[in-house]
Design a protein around this motif. Structure first.
Motif, PDB file in Angstrom:
ATOM      1  N   ARG A 545       0.903  -1.199  -0.450  1.00 14.20           N
ATOM      2  CA  ARG A 545       0.286  -0.307  -0.278  1.00 14.20           C
ATOM      3  C   ARG A 545       0.511   1.354  -0.260  1.00 14.20           C
ATOM      4  O   ARG A 545       0.334   2.482  -0.187  1.00 14.20           O
ATOM      5  CB  ARG A 545      -1.243  -0.187   1.208  1.00 14.20           C
ATOM      6  CG  ARG A 545      -1.735  -0.715   1.324  1.00 14.20           C
ATOM      7  CD  ARG A 545      -2.528  -0.760   2.592  1.00 14.20           C
ATOM      8  NE  ARG A 545      -4.078  -1.728   2.634  1.00 14.20           N
ATOM      9  CZ  ARG A 545      -4.860  -1.488   3.798  1.00 14.20           C
ATOM     10  NH1 ARG A 545      -4.477  -2.279   4.807  1.00 14.20           N
ATOM     11  NH2 ARG A 545      -5.669  -2.642   3.314  1.00 14.20           N
ATOM     12  N   MET A 674      -1.694   4.735  -8.802  1.00 13.75           N
ATOM     13  CA  MET A 674      -2.119   3.966  -7.969  1.00 13.75           C
ATOM     14  C   MET A 674      -0.686   3.073  -6.891  1.00 13.75           C
ATOM     15  O   MET A 674       0.628   2.632  -7.308  1.00 13.75           O
ATOM     16  CB  MET A 674      -2.654   2.841  -9.426  1.00 13.75           C
ATOM     17  CG  MET A 674      -3.276   1.712  -9.132  1.00 13.75           C
ATOM     18  SD  MET A 674      -4.676   1.977  -7.958  1.00 13.75           S
ATOM     19  CE  MET A 674      -5.215   1.566  -8.704  1.00 13.75           C
ATOM     20  N   SER A 675      -1.287   2.543  -6.381  1.00 12.25           N
ATOM     21  CA  SER A 675      -1.041   1.961  -5.457  1.00 12.25           C
ATOM     22  C   SER A 675      -0.870  -0.156  -6.140  1.00 12.25           C
ATOM     23  O   SER A 675      -1.103  -0.362  -6.413  1.00 12.25           O
ATOM     24  CB  SER A 675      -1.373   1.855  -3.682  1.00 12.25           C
ATOM     25  OG  SER A 675      -2.750   0.605  -3.851  1.00 12.25           O
ATOM     26  N   ALA A 677      -0.563  -2.886  -3.787  1.00 14.11           N
ATOM     27  CA  ALA A 677      -1.724  -3.586  -3.097  1.00 14.11           C
ATOM     28  C   ALA A 677      -2.687  -3.623  -4.460  1.00 14.11           C
ATOM     29  O   ALA A 677      -3.028  -4.279  -4.745  1.00 14.11           O
ATOM     30  CB  ALA A 677      -2.043  -2.930  -2.684  1.00 14.11           C
ATOM     31  N   LYS A 678      -3.560  -2.311  -4.546  1.00 19.78           N
ATOM     32  CA  LYS A 678      -3.964  -1.958  -5.677  1.00 19.78           C
ATOM     33  C   LYS A 678      -3.864  -2.523  -7.030  1.00 19.78           C
ATOM     34  O   LYS A 678      -5.380  -2.891  -8.015  1.00 19.78           O
ATOM     35  CB  LYS A 678      -5.669  -1.102  -5.438  1.00 19.78           C
ATOM     36  CG  LYS A 678      -5.752  -0.935  -4.296  1.00 19.78           C
ATOM     37  CD  LYS A 678      -6.602   1.233  -4.233  1.00 19.78           C
ATOM     38  CE  LYS A 678      -7.789   1.256  -4.703  1.00 19.78           C
ATOM     39  NZ  LYS A 678      -8.278   2.034  -4.030  1.00 19.78           N
ATOM     40  N   LYS A 730       6.155  -0.856   8.899  1.00 20.34           N
ATOM     41  CA  LYS A 730       5.391  -1.770   9.418  1.00 20.34           C
ATOM     42  C   LYS A 730       3.661  -2.484   8.475  1.00 20.34           C
ATOM     43  O   LYS A 730       3.798  -2.348   7.766  1.00 20.34           O
ATOM     44  CB  LYS A 730       4.308  -1.097  10.819  1.00 20.34           C
ATOM     45  CG  LYS A 730       5.138  -1.413  12.033  1.00 20.34           C
ATOM     46  CD  LYS A 730       4.688  -0.766  13.355  1.00 20.34           C
ATOM     47  CE  LYS A 730       5.062   0.563  13.879  1.00 20.34           C
ATOM     48  NZ  LYS A 730       4.047   1.083  14.716  1.00 20.34           N
ATOM     49  N   ARG A 732       2.724  -6.153   9.385  1.00 24.99           N
ATOM     50  CA  ARG A 732       2.783  -7.161   8.727  1.00 24.99           C
ATOM     51  C   ARG A 732       1.695  -8.153   9.147  1.00 24.99           C
ATOM     52  O   ARG A 732       2.291  -8.893   9.932  1.00 24.99           O
ATOM     53  CB  ARG A 732       4.597  -8.244   8.837  1.00 24.99           C
ATOM     54  CG  ARG A 732       5.383  -7.325   8.459  1.00 24.99           C
ATOM     55  CD  ARG A 732       6.738  -8.493   8.620  1.00 24.99           C
ATOM     56  NE  ARG A 732       7.844  -8.178   7.697  1.00 24.99           N
ATOM     57  CZ  ARG A 732       8.424  -8.673   6.740  1.00 24.99           C
ATOM     58  NH1 ARG A 732       7.210 -10.456   7.605  1.00 24.99           N
ATOM     59  NH2 ARG A 732       8.818  -8.850   5.610  1.00 24.99           N
ATOM     60  N   GLU A 733       0.918  -7.831   8.186  1.00 29.13           N
ATOM     61  CA  GLU A 733      -0.294  -8.409   8.399  1.00 29.13           C
ATOM     62  C   GLU A 733      -0.273  -9.538   8.660  1.00 29.13           C
ATOM     63  O   GLU A 733       0.286  -9.955   7.191  1.00 29.13           O
ATOM     64  CB  GLU A 733      -2.189  -7.151   7.535  1.00 29.13           C
ATOM     65  CG  GLU A 733      -2.585  -7.169   8.634  1.00 29.13           C
ATOM     66  CD  GLU A 733      -3.705  -6.268   8.197  1.00 29.13           C
ATOM     67  OE1 GLU A 733      -4.460  -6.544   7.463  1.00 29.13           O
ATOM     68  OE2 GLU A 733      -3.409  -4.358   8.648  1.00 29.13           O
ATOM     69  N   LYS A 734      -1.325 -10.490   8.782  1.00 26.53           N
ATOM     70  CA  LYS A 734      -1.141 -11.717   8.349  1.00 26.53           C
ATOM     71  C   LYS A 734      -2.925 -11.487   7.729  1.00 26.53           C
ATOM     72  O   LYS A 734      -3.004 -10.673   6.890  1.00 26.53           O
ATOM     73  CB  LYS A 734      -1.825 -12.856   9.658  1.00 26.53           C
ATOM     74  CG  LYS A 734      -1.099 -13.077  10.094  1.00 26.53           C
ATOM     75  CD  LYS A 734      -2.051 -14.386  11.101  1.00 26.53           C
ATOM     76  CE  LYS A 734      -1.989 -15.814  10.076  1.00 26.53           C
ATOM     77  NZ  LYS A 734      -1.951 -16.833  11.091  1.00 26.53           N
ATOM     78  N   ASN A 736      -5.341 -13.391   6.306  1.00 24.71           N
ATOM     79  CA  ASN A 736      -6.740 -13.475   6.719  1.00 24.71           C
ATOM     80  C   ASN A 736      -7.621 -12.744   7.514  1.00 24.71           C
ATOM     81  O   ASN A 736      -7.897 -12.687   8.794  1.00 24.71           O
ATOM     82  CB  ASN A 736      -7.924 -14.833   6.333  1.00 24.71           C
ATOM     83  CG  ASN A 736      -6.599 -15.528   6.937  1.00 24.71           C
ATOM     84  OD1 ASN A 736      -6.261 -15.300   7.502  1.00 24.71           O
ATOM     85  ND2 ASN A 736      -7.209 -17.315   7.112  1.00 24.71           N
TER      86      ASN A 736
END
Lengths: 736, 736
Positions: A545, A674-675, A677-678, A730, A732-734, A736
């Motif tokens: 992102r 555009m990022s 991620a998208k 920062k 580092r989301e999992k 799901n």
């Protein structure tokens, strides 16, 4: 502001001098520090690296598939002119092919079973005879010798004729359906080697399952049917031309993969769900029911053969054939409080499953190092594994004094069920050697062994049936290793033929998957990563992102584009000096200083133009009829041809080509702001091969396309090698 | 070349004077000529029509949902600052909510069953007593009277308190998950009315099923849990703020819908597949196993209650509870040749199913005409249907002399199974009246009746069991009407508890669906269309390839955009004069004549700015801390507020707002040359609300955004009303 208003084709080679430096860069890292995340193949640090991957057991050059609809004048003309009858032909053929895929997969699966059961049955009968005569050494020699010969046949075929037939094939098919063109995967030779090889390997008693090979066989059949036969002997049936595109081929191969799973477990719904949950990256409702049709046919074929064999015409082939836990008549009594032991089984299964993944990963690395040394080593590896396995299988029953399993709980396997060792986790050994192999069966065996062990330990605390515990153990280990839930649940349901087990199986699977996920990724992800296949996950990493596609474009070599009417010399030069597969086509109007994007042209189509020598003496736009006289869309759909094979004379070099009619006028674009991620979401959801980046500015003379992004550019691993600081940021989301 | 470099806000009202003319245009068509394709609601012929649809039984103003990730500075700042702990909170809560959705749906489903079985059980016991005393008239009065009162309670609640609770709710949920914000669907009142209403309606003996209401109940529970309670009494728990976006709400409601199906049929896998195949438009692997978790919980709850009631504490509530074909102990013997009778059942089922759809469509139109007349008529309609049904139910057993059904084949329904009429297709009558109703049960009843009839006729030709034929009949009729295959197959599998039926059920379903598809669309599609919900299909129409988005933009009013730092007066004016929900924000640099697109800002965020009076005295860009002092992303996520409620003084009108930090900087864009077919693929696959159209030219002074497309603009029906010639063009390909 970026200033590249000139469309000069630059002479930079994409895959030239940067490589050496990059290889060194990779070498510096400690390969043991993060072994799961380190693929076997070393990669470039530039974004447009030359994509190499292990396909089967061989390093191959891979390309991307194009699931986007190519809207150029010729294809559009074709759609417009298709009559109602042709549309019906297309629909009819789609269904016919789905039917044929199911039919052939069913027949071949039955033949494999027939061969395996007869070979291993007669082998075991002979060995048992020796044992009854107390001639143990002779029995051992006979047993090992037969296995050795069978393994030798399987491996020599794999090594010499079809290296892609080695291994389970599921990771490669998964990558293919994600948009990675894994080469030589679906040929006639591969199919043949896979069939003979899996007969040899399974009847040699190697601890491997048939489901991997069957999935691959299903996919091969689908691909061969779709293209009308093997590469050199294709039927040029005109109906088949509608299937000469990546989208229809993808759908067919999805059908094939489902049929394979269905044939392995006689689980039609499970087969469809397996394809949906684990194998396919794109899915439509229409596809759901076409795959369902294929698996229904497979089941009918399997059933018909069993009816036929009931009369004893098939030698030692019995009703079993495929692994079946027959717990349908066991009175399943459990209550809400049994959730606790069930959860414990799930937790242990999750831990063991991830341990299995970890060990398998280690073993695969060792095997791959051996395999890299050459064909002889590959062969020696499989043969030594065969001897070791034979020794274990023959020796263990004497050592461990296994208790004979009760009929209600142990997997019946035709008439070969004389001595069975459940508690020896040897399945690990055979995967990765040069024979066609599957992952399910070894895990089921280990799992049911562990389940029974647990049953013995838990006896005082629960009144769940022992056979049921074995099933739950197998399920938990599979979920802990493969991380599938719904499809595994349905497969187990169809294997056990007992619906009352459903809630309890679901809980085991959920717990085991959750526990396993906290340790390492699923086994298929590990293999995909090891093989270096550029698989694109559904969910982007959180740090994506914070990066815009504009920043990605900046570290790529500048884009090579053409004018709408381009000089032949420029085209030849661009094709020779780059490995790009798509080039933007732009029109410029000198008078009003306006630059207009016309679209993207594919390398294959440019080569076609050069081969057909469709050149113009003067710089002008052509009429529609001129193009249609020269090219039909059928030819254009062929993706063959190499720039090296094209001979263009010096005079022709000075001529022109009108690229307009061959250009896909509707490419998908993103703004440079555009990022990543998208952009990845768009790329994956729509199934793109090339994504154009357009400027967010409006200014005369600015080029309307500032870059092209491909699959390789959007892979986390490649981006991180160029922007290493992002990994530390920062979030580092999992997933799901 | 288009020239709209000026960002002047135009004073055109989107939904003003055009309307009358358009209504007339529609009136001219013969409403009977093409009844299935004509929705009940009349629509504008302009592309940006004011979107109205029937939600439940009430005409409502509907908006679109925004499944796109809004990447504005504030949200991005939030993601960056989220700690590891907060991420874990989010994941934990996601699973907790999935668990709670399953738990509550399971409990409520059991309570509904308990109430229905007790009410209708005692009612029938009393009636049977009257009959045994030969007091037929008294019995009839008692029977009709009770039913009348129960229906009255159900309908009065629906009509007065929650009109959206009427009907099955599945079409609305399907539309919601497709991105249509169906209003007032998931409130606490709706939930309550739905529960009480379905108890009343089902126990009144109306021919309707519980699965529709249960799906709706599941979705309501999911929505209420996600927002922390009913609208007025929300828990402002800070963990819940992560769920205040359309994406997470969509996932929750998908869980709720699966749980509902699971609760109706005690079919956990079937529930997940039903949601996947029929209800959801977007699907991810992660979601698959979260919904699976919900349905697993539902099954455990249902099981626990049945164990509890086993001891006779629940009145007349038995093990049946839900319809169950108990054919698990029937010896299923069939061979390959039985495919022929099975295919015949499928064909007849397909024909009857599409006939059912046709009749239902007709009846719904009549009902809707009555319903439009007012609340009293709605009430009268339901009550007269109740009396008619009661008369039939009471009278028919005397007339037809129905044979008592054998225990192995007929649906058992608790202890109420005294007289059952199978052969009277009366299910048709009750759907569409103002009571909560479902579609499954009536179809199952009619279907099994027809299956038994067929069984009697076919007896000489096949040896398939009669009970099995009834099941197959029900399956074929459902497939012929609902056009689902995999999920229906699994639901039937879980209902019949007999896996050997699987291949034969699959064939019936496939044949019935194919036959049905050749007549008319599925029942849910018919209802969606009738209700005028702007549902977006997965596959674009073939003629959409011949239309570019540029042409669509040309027939729309020009886009209203803002400068990065905009005057308050302009914002207020734009918000008051348009109904747009997204506005492009552009930055212009006067010196170098460059116009840059910054992104898209949402109406809700503009209203927030106006409400909070975050105005600047001078025209300048703000610092990040200034914004964060004023707004938190939590507030920004709220979508409430109306421009009418905002009071801005005359002085404030002359002030400025810096829109940059609130603007989504990464909107999805398409070039104006993009075909509508491919734009739709992007729109639907990514789940957009606004899609920007950018020029394919590059020229100074040109506006970087030439239009915005929304859901309404991309609907086939709306496009055809503006470009009627496209419908006649060739290539009306079938969908799959």
């Amino acid at each position: 502001m970026r200033e590249d208003s000139s469309f000069v084709i630059e002479n930079t080679s994409m895959n030239g001098n940067m490589e050496e430096e990059e290889f060194e860069g990779v070498e510096e890292r400690d390969p043991e520090r993060n072994p799961v995340n380190e693929p076997l193949l070393k990669r470039n640090r530039t974004l447009s690296s030359n994509p190499l991957a292990l396909v089967g057991a061989k390093v191959s050059y891979i390309e991307s598939l194009d699931y986007e609809i190519n809207e150029n004048d010729l294809f559009k003309q074709d759609w417009r002119s298709r009559s109602r009858c042709q549309v019906l032909q297309y629909i009819f053929l789609k269904w016919l092919l789905a039917f044929l895929v199911g039919l052939l997969t069913g027949i071949i699966a039955t033949l494999i079973n027939l061969a395996v059961e007869n070979i291993s049955g007669y082998k075991l009968l002979a060995v048992v005879e020796y044992i009854q005569q107390e001639r143990y050494l002779m029995g051992y020699l006979y047993f090992t010798g037969t296995n050795f010969i069978l393994t030798f046949i399987a491996s020599i075929l794999c090594v010499c004729f079809a290296p892609t037939a080695a291994g389970p094939g599921i990771p490669e098919i998964k990558a293919y359906l994600n948009g990675v063109d894994t080469p030589n995967m679906y040929g006639a030779t591969t199919l043949f080697v896979k069939i003979v090889g899996s007969i040899g390997a399974v009847s040699a008693g190697l601890d491997l399952g048939k489901e991997g090979p069957l999935v691959h066989i299903g996919a091969c059949i689908a691909s061969l049917l779709g293209q009308g036969g093997p590469d050199n002997y294709r039927i040029k049936w005109k109906w088949l031309r509608y299937f000469n595109n990546d989208r229809d081929r993808r759908d067919l191969i999805t059908c094939g993969a489902s049929s394979g799973v269905c044939a392995a477990f006689r689980a039609p719904v499970g087969g469809v769900l397996f394809a949906l949950e684990e194998v396919a990256s794109w899915w439509r409702s229409a596809l759901l029911w076409r795959t369902f049709c294929s698996t229904a046919v497979v089941v009918v074929v399997l059933r018909a053969f069993i009816e036929l064999c009931h009369e004893g015409k098939c030698g030692l082939f019995g009703e079993g054939g495929l692994i079946m836990f027959d717990v349908s008549n066991v009175a399943v009594s459990y209550n809400v409080m049994d959730i606790i032991p069930v959860a414990i089984i799930g937790i242990i299964g999750g831990v063991l499953g991830s341990l299995y993944n970890y060990l398998l990963h280690k073993i695969l690395r060792v095997y791959n190092l051996i395999n890299q040394k050459g064909k002889i080593y590959k062969l020696l590896l499989s043969l030594s594994v065969s001897i070791f396995t034979s020794a274990c299988q023959y020796g263990l029953p004497f050592l461990v004094n296994c208790t004979p399993c009760e009929s209600s709980s142990c997997p019946t396997n035709g008439k070969s069920g004389n001595y069975k060792q459940f508690n020896c986790p040897k399945g690990l050994i055979t995967f990765g050697i040069a024979v066609p192999s599957g992952l399910f069966l070894p895990i089921i065996l280990i799992g049911s062994g562990y389940g029974r062990l647990l049953g013995i330990l838990m006896k005082p605390y629960t009144n769940i049936d022992h056979g049921l515990l074995a099933v739950l153990g197998a399920a938990s280990l599979m979920a802990g290793s493969m991380r599938m839930t719904v499809s595994l649940c349905v497969i187990f349901l169809e294997l056990t033929n007992n619906l009352l087990l459903l809630p309890i199986t679901m809980i085991v699977l959920l717990v085991a998957k959750t526990v396993g996920d906290s340790f390492n990724p699923s086994i298929y992800e590990i293999i995909l990563h090891l093989k270096g296949l550029p698989f694109m996950d559904a969910d982007p990493e959180p740090w994506m992102r914070n990066l815009s596609v504009g920043e990605l474009i900046d570290v790529k070599p500048s884009v090579v584009s053409f004018r709408g009417v381009e000089k032949v010399a420029n085209i030849v030069e661009a094709l020779k000096n780059t490995t790009h597969n798509g080039f933007p086509v732009m029109d410029d109007d000198v008078e009003v200083e306006i630059v207009k994007l016309h679209g993207v042209i594919l390398r294959a189509h440019l080569i076609k133009v050069l081969k057909e020598k469709w050149f113009l003496k003067e710089k002008r736009r052509t009429e529609e009829w001129e193009v249609r006289e020269k090219f039909s869309w059928v030819e254009l759909a062929e993706r063959e041809g190499n720039i090296e094979d094209v001979g263009v004379t010096k005079d022709e070099m000075e001529m022109f080509v009108d690229l307009h009619p061959l250009t896909n006028t509707t490419p998908f674009t993103v703004l440079e702001s555009m990022s990543v991620a998208k952009a990845r979401i768009l790329f994956r959801q729509v199934g793109l091969r090339h994504m154009l980046v357009v400027p967010k500015y409006q200014a005369t003379g600015l080029c309307p396309v500032i870059g092209i992004l491909t699959r390789q550019d959007l892979l986390a691993y490649n981006i991180l090698s160029v922007f290493p600081h992002l990994a530390k940021s920062k979030g580092r989301e999992k997933r799901n």
